[in-house]
Design a protein around this motif. Structure first.
Motif, PDB file in Angstrom:
ATOM      1  N   ILE A  82     -22.875 -36.047  -7.680  1.00 25.93           N
ATOM      2  CA  ILE A  82     -23.951 -36.610  -8.175  1.00 25.93           C
ATOM      3  C   ILE A  82     -24.829 -35.881  -9.336  1.00 25.93           C
ATOM      4  O   ILE A  82     -24.931 -34.650  -9.028  1.00 25.93           O
ATOM      5  N   ILE A  83     -25.104 -36.674 -10.464  1.00 25.89           N
ATOM      6  CA  ILE A  83     -25.774 -35.674 -11.528  1.00 25.89           C
ATOM      7  C   ILE A  83     -27.458 -36.481 -11.308  1.00 25.89           C
ATOM      8  O   ILE A  83     -27.372 -37.514 -11.525  1.00 25.89           O
ATOM      9  N   SER A  96     -22.390 -45.328 -10.097  1.00 22.24           N
ATOM     10  CA  SER A  96     -23.513 -45.822  -9.658  1.00 22.24           C
ATOM     11  C   SER A  96     -24.640 -45.208 -10.287  1.00 22.24           C
ATOM     12  O   SER A  96     -24.646 -44.150 -10.320  1.00 22.24           O
ATOM     13  N   VAL A  97     -25.699 -45.866 -10.820  1.00 22.54           N
ATOM     14  CA  VAL A  97     -26.647 -45.196 -11.424  1.00 22.54           C
ATOM     15  C   VAL A  97     -28.259 -45.890 -10.981  1.00 22.54           C
ATOM     16  O   VAL A  97     -28.450 -46.889 -10.611  1.00 22.54           O
ATOM     17  N   LEU A  98     -29.007 -44.801 -10.318  1.00 21.15           N
ATOM     18  CA  LEU A  98     -30.089 -45.041  -9.437  1.00 21.15           C
ATOM     19  C   LEU A  98     -31.387 -44.549 -10.556  1.00 21.15           C
ATOM     20  O   LEU A  98     -31.170 -43.687 -11.158  1.00 21.15           O
ATOM     21  N   VAL A 145     -26.855 -40.186 -11.017  1.00 20.29           N
ATOM     22  CA  VAL A 145     -25.391 -40.731 -11.309  1.00 20.29           C
ATOM     23  C   VAL A 145     -24.333 -40.355 -10.326  1.00 20.29           C
ATOM     24  O   VAL A 145     -24.220 -39.106 -10.368  1.00 20.29           O
ATOM     25  N   GLN A 146     -23.898 -41.236  -9.901  1.00 21.46           N
ATOM     26  CA  GLN A 146     -22.810 -40.916  -8.707  1.00 21.46           C
ATOM     27  C   GLN A 146     -21.487 -41.206  -9.025  1.00 21.46           C
ATOM     28  O   GLN A 146     -21.325 -42.692  -9.471  1.00 21.46           O
ATOM     29  N   LYS A 147     -20.327 -40.414  -9.271  1.00 21.11           N
ATOM     30  CA  LYS A 147     -18.923 -40.976  -9.265  1.00 21.11           C
ATOM     31  C   LYS A 147     -18.654 -41.862  -8.220  1.00 21.11           C
ATOM     32  O   LYS A 147     -18.765 -41.065  -7.308  1.00 21.11           O
ATOM     33  N   ARG A 148     -18.068 -42.957  -8.523  1.00 21.77           N
ATOM     34  CA  ARG A 148     -17.570 -43.745  -7.401  1.00 21.77           C
ATOM     35  C   ARG A 148     -16.253 -43.245  -7.038  1.00 21.77           C
ATOM     36  O   ARG A 148     -15.257 -42.686  -7.710  1.00 21.77           O
TER      37      ARG A 148
END
Ligand SMILES: C[S@@+](CC[C@H](N)C(=O)[O-])C[C@H]1O[C@@H](n2cnc3c(N)ncnc32)[C@H](O)[C@@H]1O
Length: 188
Positions: free
Chosen positions: A134-135, A166-168, A185-188
């Motif tokens: 996650i960034i 996935s972007v929150l 931002v999480q890499k799936r």
């Protein structure tokens, strides 16, 4: 349980995914709050790369790391985060990165992060991010130049392919004075 402010919630999101020995990035060291958090998560076998363009901020953080016995796992780098790829091997993976955008409170308010360089650094982080990593970007935008950076960063993350990331967005929408919000931002 109270809803956490964005800056605190960034740690809550990252805590469970970072394990001892990991490599992570603090893109905006400032007074080192995130650096100390990341250093404690990766432990003495891990590696935190911490960037800032202000040497006095890095010096203050170095003192805090000495006082807490965590100098070993942290590399403080007096350079812009947009040059991050010069400090990582091409195949090196990172688990997490934190960006705190804006200016450093109590310091020169004209030294701010900028949309173009923030997005450059974000893209480098994404190429090194491992799956599940996650960034976190805490977006402060109430200062001159802040609104412009906010729009540039939002535009960049909104365009990320949902099959890959996935972007929150997390933040309070009923508070005055433009409170910061979090993008994760999480890499799936
Ligand atoms: C909001 S402050 C960071 C606060 C910090 N996370 C803390 O815990 O105190 C933003 C920091 O980004 C730094 N900065 C500005 N442009 C930068 C760049 N291109 N690369 C790295 N750091 C930068 C500023 O010098 C400032 O210290």
């Amino acid at each position: 349980m109270n809803l956490e402010p964005a800056v605190k919630y960034s740690h809550t999101l990252l805590s469970p995914i970072i394990v001892q020995g990991d490599t992570v990035v603090d893109a905006t060291v400032g007074n080192g709050n995130d650096t100390l958090f990341l250093a404690s998560r990766v432990g003495s076998a891990g590696h935190v790369l911490g960037f800032d363009v202000q040497q006095p901020a890095l010096d203050r953080t170095a003192t805090q790391l000495t006082l807490t016995g965590m100098t070993r796992q942290v590399q403080l780098i007096h350079d812009g985060h947009e040059h991050l790829d010069q400090y990582l091997e091409p195949q090196q993976q990172i688990t997490a990165a934190i960006f705190n955008l804006g200016y450093l409170p109590g310091s020169n308010k004209r030294i701010i992060t900028h949309g173009e360089t923030t997005v450059s650094a974000l893209r480098i982080c994404l190429t090194h991010l491992r799956r599940g990593g996650i960034i976190a970007l805490v977006v402060y935008y109430g200062h001159p130049g802040g609104e412009q950076e906010k729009e540039t960063v939002l535009q960049a993350v909104k365009q990320l392919d949902q099959q890959q990331y996935s972007v929150l967005q997390y933040g309070f929408i009923n508070q005055i004075h433009q409170p910061p919000f979090l993008l994760a931002v999480q890499k799936r």
